[in-house]
Write an enzyme that holds these catalytic residues in place. Structure first.
Site, PDB file in Angstrom:
ATOM      1  N   HIS A 133       0.858  -1.190   0.000  1.00 32.70           N
ATOM      2  CA  HIS A 133       0.000   0.000   0.000  1.00 32.70           C
ATOM      3  C   HIS A 133       0.887   1.231   0.000  1.00 32.70           C
ATOM      4  O   HIS A 133       1.951   1.251   0.619  1.00 32.70           O
ATOM      5  CB  HIS A 133      -0.909   0.014   1.240  1.00 32.70           C
ATOM      6  CG  HIS A 133      -2.086   0.931   1.098  1.00 32.70           C
ATOM      7  ND1 HIS A 133      -2.001   2.281   1.352  1.00 32.70           N
ATOM      8  CD2 HIS A 133      -3.351   0.705   0.715  1.00 32.70           C
ATOM      9  CE1 HIS A 133      -3.177   2.840   1.135  1.00 32.70           C
ATOM     10  NE2 HIS A 133      -4.015   1.905   0.747  1.00 32.70           N
ATOM     11  N   ASP A 185      -7.948  -5.456  -0.155  1.00 31.91           N
ATOM     12  CA  ASP A 185      -8.342  -6.268  -1.320  1.00 31.91           C
ATOM     13  C   ASP A 185      -7.958  -7.729  -1.197  1.00 31.91           C
ATOM     14  O   ASP A 185      -8.372  -8.550  -2.004  1.00 31.91           O
ATOM     15  CB  ASP A 185      -7.695  -5.683  -2.587  1.00 31.91           C
ATOM     16  CG  ASP A 185      -8.243  -4.295  -2.847  1.00 31.91           C
ATOM     17  OD1 ASP A 185      -7.439  -3.345  -2.898  1.00 31.91           O
ATOM     18  OD2 ASP A 185      -9.463  -4.171  -2.949  1.00 31.91           O
TER      19      ASP A 185
HETATM   20  C1  SDX Z   1      -6.160   0.182  -2.924  1.00 27.94           C
HETATM   21  O1  SDX Z   1      -4.372   4.628  -2.005  1.00 27.94           O
HETATM   22  C2  SDX Z   1      -5.364   4.035  -1.390  1.00 27.94           C
HETATM   23  O2  SDX Z   1      -5.788   4.390  -0.335  1.00 27.94           O
HETATM   24  C3  SDX Z   1      -5.918   2.850  -2.158  1.00 27.94           C
HETATM   25  C4  SDX Z   1      -6.955   1.999  -1.418  1.00 27.94           C
HETATM   26  C5  SDX Z   1      -8.252   2.786  -1.176  1.00 27.94           C
HETATM   27  O3  SDX Z   1      -8.988   2.383  -0.275  1.00 27.94           O
HETATM   28  O4  SDX Z   1      -8.552   3.706  -1.980  1.00 27.94           O
HETATM   29  O5  SDX Z   1      -6.434   1.552  -0.182  1.00 27.94           O
HETATM   30  C6  SDX Z   1      -7.337   0.794  -2.263  1.00 27.94           C
HETATM   31  O6  SDX Z   1      -5.883   0.543  -4.044  1.00 27.94           O
HETATM   32  C7  SDX Z   1      -5.319  -0.804  -2.166  1.00 27.94           C
HETATM   33  C8  SDX Z   1      -4.066  -1.284  -2.987  1.00 27.94           C
HETATM   34  C9  SDX Z   1      -4.534  -2.374  -3.937  1.00 27.94           C
HETATM   35  N1  SDX Z   1      -3.420  -2.717  -4.893  1.00 27.94           N
HETATM   36  C10 SDX Z   1      -2.839  -3.916  -4.819  1.00 27.94           C
HETATM   37  O7  SDX Z   1      -3.032  -4.732  -3.926  1.00 27.94           O
HETATM   38  C11 SDX Z   1      -1.894  -4.186  -5.987  1.00 27.94           C
HETATM   39  C12 SDX Z   1      -0.577  -4.761  -5.450  1.00 27.94           C
HETATM   40  N2  SDX Z   1       0.117  -3.695  -4.741  1.00 27.94           N
HETATM   41  C13 SDX Z   1       1.081  -2.892  -5.464  1.00 27.94           C
HETATM   42  O8  SDX Z   1       0.822  -2.709  -6.801  1.00 27.94           O
HETATM   43  C14 SDX Z   1       1.568  -1.693  -4.673  1.00 27.94           C
HETATM   44  O9  SDX Z   1       1.828  -2.126  -3.408  1.00 27.94           O
HETATM   45  C15 SDX Z   1       0.688  -0.446  -4.602  1.00 27.94           C
HETATM   46  C16 SDX Z   1       0.285   0.045  -5.949  1.00 27.94           C
HETATM   47  C17 SDX Z   1      -0.540  -0.704  -3.785  1.00 27.94           C
HETATM   48  C18 SDX Z   1       1.512   0.649  -3.912  1.00 27.94           C
HETATM   49  O10 SDX Z   1       2.528   0.989  -4.798  1.00 27.94           O
HETATM   50  P1  SDX Z   1       3.672   2.050  -4.371  1.00 27.94           P
HETATM   51  O11 SDX Z   1       3.333   2.760  -3.128  1.00 27.94           O
HETATM   52  O12 SDX Z   1       3.972   2.865  -5.575  1.00 27.94           O
HETATM   53  O13 SDX Z   1       4.873   1.107  -3.985  1.00 27.94           O
HETATM   54  P2  SDX Z   1       5.961   0.654  -4.986  1.00 27.94           P
HETATM   55  O14 SDX Z   1       5.276   0.136  -6.202  1.00 27.94           O
HETATM   56  O15 SDX Z   1       6.961   1.748  -5.121  1.00 27.94           O
HETATM   57  O16 SDX Z   1       6.573  -0.586  -4.218  1.00 27.94           O
HETATM   58  C19 SDX Z   1       7.595  -0.369  -3.272  1.00 27.94           C
HETATM   59  C20 SDX Z   1       8.448  -1.632  -3.387  1.00 27.94           C
HETATM   60  C21 SDX Z   1       8.854  -1.930  -4.831  1.00 27.94           C
HETATM   61  O17 SDX Z   1      10.107  -2.599  -4.767  1.00 27.94           O
HETATM   62  P3  SDX Z   1      11.459  -1.714  -5.067  1.00 27.94           P
HETATM   63  O18 SDX Z   1      11.267  -1.099  -6.447  1.00 27.94           O
HETATM   64  O19 SDX Z   1      11.533  -0.694  -3.980  1.00 27.94           O
HETATM   65  O20 SDX Z   1      12.574  -2.727  -5.012  1.00 27.94           O
HETATM   66  O21 SDX Z   1       7.677  -2.775  -2.969  1.00 27.94           O
HETATM   67  C22 SDX Z   1       7.497  -3.673  -4.070  1.00 27.94           C
HETATM   68  C23 SDX Z   1       7.841  -2.922  -5.337  1.00 27.94           C
HETATM   69  O22 SDX Z   1       8.366  -3.787  -6.315  1.00 27.94           O
HETATM   70  N3  SDX Z   1       6.088  -4.069  -4.050  1.00 27.94           N
HETATM   71  C24 SDX Z   1       5.643  -5.303  -4.227  1.00 27.94           C
HETATM   72  C25 SDX Z   1       4.234  -5.207  -4.076  1.00 27.94           C
HETATM   73  N4  SDX Z   1       3.887  -3.942  -3.829  1.00 27.94           N
HETATM   74  C26 SDX Z   1       5.038  -3.240  -3.830  1.00 27.94           C
HETATM   75  N5  SDX Z   1       6.268  -6.453  -4.495  1.00 27.94           N
HETATM   76  C27 SDX Z   1       5.492  -7.544  -4.599  1.00 27.94           C
HETATM   77  N6  SDX Z   1       4.119  -7.551  -4.481  1.00 27.94           N
HETATM   78  C28 SDX Z   1       3.471  -6.399  -4.205  1.00 27.94           C
HETATM   79  N7  SDX Z   1       2.149  -6.377  -4.065  1.00 27.94           N
END
Ligand code: SDX
Length: 430
Positions: free
Chosen positions: A306, A364
């Site tokens: 998140h 989710d």
């Molecule tokens: C919702 O914003 C809100 O409030 C949203 C929400 C709401 O109520 O409105 O809460 C609803 O959208 C919840 C989130 C649902 N999405 C998912 O579950 C999809 C999977 N999650 C990711 O795509 C990600 O965690 C996000 C999009 C939710 C957050 O992305 P960020 O903050 O941009 O984080 P990032 O992509 O920069 O990740 C940081 C690191 C990265 O590694 P590095 O590049 O630093 O080495 O963590 C890793 C990412 O690769 N990472 C994951 C991961 N999420 C982040 N690795 C594996 N699996 C994951 N799910």
């Protein structure tokens, strides 16, 4: 709110910027005059360090896993309140009195029917159209039917539009589902509560009466509460930006629905369930954990991570409890998807990679299992998220419109394209 100053030096030009404190949470540096004073912009593409507005609706502490709506913790609202009470709280800032609650429920209930002409709208879609595509189209079309509530400068019309959106989303969502499965539309009934009405519009058929299961209706209502609002997330920011141009509320909500559809946001519940099905069994979890860590593999654990929560999403805990309640009530034992989800969570929460990156299950992760058990196809999951989040979008839009300092949102950019050059006639090109 207290204020102090931040000093900034840009190419020897020393300036001071006001630092403002909210009631709780991080202070902000007011950079509105930065460009005028220094000729430079700030740069924050994902808005990871940017407060886009001042708001009094929802507060999140991502490190402590705290979520407050107008100061009330989400677990207390989910435990003791109902969804329409939370809608009133988000819209007006206080919990309703008994009279206010009865009046609000009455008014919302009597806006649940859709203009009959709109039912023809659905027949333009293919039966296998994704219900979110239908929601985008039909909600945007509401402004073609309800001209008497599109003038955003009129507080009365804003209030009517708000009630219409909250009241009609379940009807539209249920119609999208019925159209998808080829069954006749079911009209709302005014003697049912919000969640029961929605379940009946989805699952009743003309051949027999639909019996409301109070445990499942309560679970549906609680799922709506958990998804109602969440500060300045991507879809809420989309609604605010669309609303800042003066667009009518129906068009703004349609924009929010489109943004929510993405798998990184509201589409994650559908993606999470599809992921659990793809993993299929506990013994394949290590393979997928490995893929999630592999930067060359685009695979991510859907339902994990998140932007704000770097601790457990408080909604996920309540969602997990609701999942067990629903599966228990339906007598579903040993659900293979739940087994995979619980083991996946256990492994991920002990894995160095996820601990270091503070990746926890979000709302989710468990919602899909619950919605599937309630009888919804995965393509309806984000529709239910949009249904519940409509009140949050509307409350945030209302707060913005009523802000006397509100201006159109118009970000700038860091330009790295070509510098000015002269046109080359086609005859002179290679
Ligand atoms: C919702 O914003 C809100 O409030 C949203 C929400 C709401 O109520 O409105 O809460 C609803 O959208 C919840 C989130 C649902 N999405 C998912 O579950 C999809 C999977 N999650 C990711 O795509 C990600 O965690 C996000 C999009 C939710 C957050 O992305 P960020 O903050 O941009 O984080 P990032 O992509 O920069 O990740 C940081 C690191 C990265 O590694 P590095 O590049 O630093 O080495 O963590 C890793 C990412 O690769 N990472 C994951 C991961 N999420 C982040 N690795 C594996 N699996 C994951 N799910």
């Amino acid at each position: 709110m207290t204020a102090s100053n931040a000093k900034l030096s840009v190419d020897g030009n020393d300036i001071e910027l006001k630092v403002r404190s909210g009631s709780i949470g991080p202070d902000v540096i007011d950079i509105a005059s930065l460009y005028k004073q220094t000729g430079t912009f700030t740069y924050d593409p994902g808005f990871t360090s940017t407060a886009s507005c001042e708001s009094q609706i929802t507060y999140i502490d991502g490190d402590k896993g705290i979520l407050l709506h107008r100061g009330y913790p989400i677990d207390q609202l989910a435990e003791h309140g109902d969804f329409l009470e939370v809608c009133y709280l988000l819209l007006y800032g206080e919990l309703p009195t008994k009279t206010e609650k009865a009046d609000f429920d009455y008014r919302v209930t009597r806006h649940t029917m859709l203009h009959e002409q709109m039912s023809r709208f659905f027949t333009g879609f293919r039966r296998d159209a994704h219900p979110m595509a239908i929601m985008c189209g039909v909600v945007g079309a509401l402004s073609a039917f309800y001209h008497d509530s599109t003038d955003i400068t009129d507080p009365y019309q804003r209030m009517v539009a708000s009630l219409r959106m909250i009241a009609k989303m379940p009807t539209i969502a249920a119609m999208a589902y019925k159209y998808h499965v080829g069954q006749p539309f079911v009209y709302p009934k005014n003697d049912l509560d919000y969640a029961s009405n929605f379940l009946r519009m989805c699952f009743a058929v003309p051949c027999e009466e639909y019996e409301i299961n109070p445990v499942l209706a309560r679970a549906m209502d609680r799922i709506f509460i958990l998804h109602a609002d969440h500060e300045q997330n991507a879809s809420t920011s989309t609604v605010r930006l669309a609303g800042s141009s003066g667009a009518n509320p129906f068009a703004c909500i349609a924009a929010g629905i489109a943004c929510l559809w993405g798998p990184a946001h509201g589409g994650a519940n559908e993606a999470a369930l599809n992921m659990l099905s793809e993993i299929g069994s506990v013994d394949r979890i290590p393979e997928f954990i490995g893929r999630a860590k592999d930067h060359n593999d685009p695979f991510r654990l859907m339902g994990f991570g998140h932007r704000v929560y770097k601790n457990y999403d408080p909604r996920a805990k309540i969602m997990q409890k609701t999942t067990h309640e629903v599966l228990g009530e339906l007598g579903i034992k040993d659900d293979p998807l739940l087994e995979v989800a619980i083991e996946l969570e256990r492994i991920a929460l002990t894995d160095e990679y996820f601990i270091e990156k503070k990746l926890y299950p979000n709302i989710d992760f468990y919602s899909g299992i619950t919605l599937k058990a309630l009888g919804f196809p995965t393509t309806m999951f984000t529709v239910l998220f949009a249904l519940a989040r409509t009140v949050g979008w509307i409350a945030q839009w209302k707060e913005m419109i009523e802000d006397p300092n509100q201006r159109i949102g118009r970000p700038r950019q860091l330009y790295t394209g070509e510098e000015e050059r002269d046109y080359v006639p086609l005859s002179s090109r290679g």
